[in-house]
Design an enzyme around this catalytic site. Sequence first.
Site, short mmCIF file in Angstrom:
data_model
loop_
_atom_site.label_atom_id
_atom_site.label_comp_id
_atom_site.label_asym_id
_atom_site.label_seq_id
_atom_site.Cartn_x
_atom_site.Cartn_y
_atom_site.Cartn_z
N SER A 103 1.50 11.00 -2.08
CA SER A 103 0.81 11.22 -3.35
C SER A 103 1.42 12.41 -4.08
O SER A 103 0.73 13.22 -4.70
CB SER A 103 -0.69 11.46 -3.13
OG SER A 103 -1.42 11.24 -4.31
N LYS A 107 -1.29 7.10 -10.07
CA LYS A 107 0.05 6.87 -9.52
C LYS A 107 0.35 5.39 -9.31
O LYS A 107 1.52 5.00 -9.18
CB LYS A 107 0.22 7.64 -8.22
CG LYS A 107 0.17 9.16 -8.40
CD LYS A 107 0.34 9.88 -7.09
CE LYS A 107 0.45 11.39 -7.28
NZ LYS A 107 -0.85 12.04 -7.55
N LYS A 125 -4.21 3.03 -2.30
CA LYS A 125 -4.07 4.41 -2.76
C LYS A 125 -5.41 5.12 -2.76
O LYS A 125 -6.46 4.49 -2.91
CB LYS A 125 -3.49 4.43 -4.19
CG LYS A 125 -3.02 5.78 -4.67
CD LYS A 125 -1.70 6.15 -4.03
CE LYS A 125 -1.29 7.58 -4.39
NZ LYS A 125 -2.15 8.61 -3.80
N SER A 165 -5.56 10.56 -8.54
CA SER A 165 -4.24 10.07 -8.11
C SER A 165 -4.11 8.55 -8.13
O SER A 165 -3.02 8.03 -7.87
CB SER A 165 -3.91 10.60 -6.71
OG SER A 165 -3.48 11.94 -6.79
#
Length: 389
Positions: free
Chosen positions: A130, A67, A233, A64
């Site tokens: 997320s 992202k 993140k 992720s």
Amino acid sequence: MLKRRLLVTVSGMIVWASLAHADDSMPFPMTPPPIDAASWVLMDATTGQILTAGNPDEERNPASLTKLMTGYVVDRAVDQKKITRDDVVTVGKDAWAAGNPVFKGSSLMFLKPGDKVTVRDLMRGVIIDSGNDACVALADYVAGSQDSFVNMMNNYVQKLGLTHTHFETVHGLDAPGQHTTARDLAVLSRAIINGEQDFYAMYAEKTLSWNGITQNNRNGLLWDQNLHVDGMKTGHTETAGFNIIASNIVGRHRLIAVIMGGKSSKGREEQARKLLVWGQNNFDTVQLFHAGKKIGTENVWYGNPHKVDVGTTQDIYLSLPRTEVSNVMAKYVIERKDLEAPLKAGEQVGEIQVMDKDKQLASYPLYALQGVDKAGIITRISDYVKQKL
């Protein structure tokens, strides 16, 4: 013959400005903490210097952390006025988890087909929840399809100079050919931090409620009041392991820690915490030179006036070890035997050299800060005679 001018003791700063890897021979003994992860990087966010790293160019699954690029592309579309954050997006079926088997068991904002959501809230869904579904909704809105959006992502990979990165998805779920590195992710994170501040502020938000569902940001370091983390993140898949990018700021000193292939959710946070604490305790970011501020004055033959101020045309910062504050000096070198008019403002006339005793550690261009026109005929004749004497 080059003219050399002593500037000032600027402290033991430039140690890592030109060093790329942690295993390079460092001029000063700085021992980083042991990190339990497959690869990692600690970067000074102001200068882009790598303060320590392990396997920083090992290509790994970003999960992720993908992202970050998704959000970066959307923010560039806002900057270019192609969309606004207040635009209302109608969610399509391909962003609906119930109709998309690949999303089963993954992170979601829990969108439904036909939902009308602003770009701003979808961005929050990407960053805080997320949400893979939010990524798809944004990709469709910005580029018309996920494939077109992925092409935009990889175009920005090239623009940012991410030499070991390639994306295949808008959300980061495992896909053949998708990879990045700790170093590339640090560069991308720095670009986000230096971008729109209202966009970066989303990374510090701890919770998001949507359609009656409240979810916490998966970056647990946001709750550590002593660490001053305000982003960025996390990511996890079976093949990627546990990834995290954390940025903190103490005073004006901002760092970026990237951990890839950590052993657990809490473990990745602990490794990032060790890097950030070590960096904040041992380094400072110092402004060495100010844009447009003179660092010396030089004679200009045949000029009106006869003098020109020299300096840099941009602010220059360096991350330096606190224990080496007094060992490094800077001087500038005029690249010509004599400066002669005319000179243009911003014309390079030499370089600034940062020295550790007899060893040059780095250099920066030296510029004329004002223009100098040719003097009148009498002054030019007088200067000619003086030069011949």
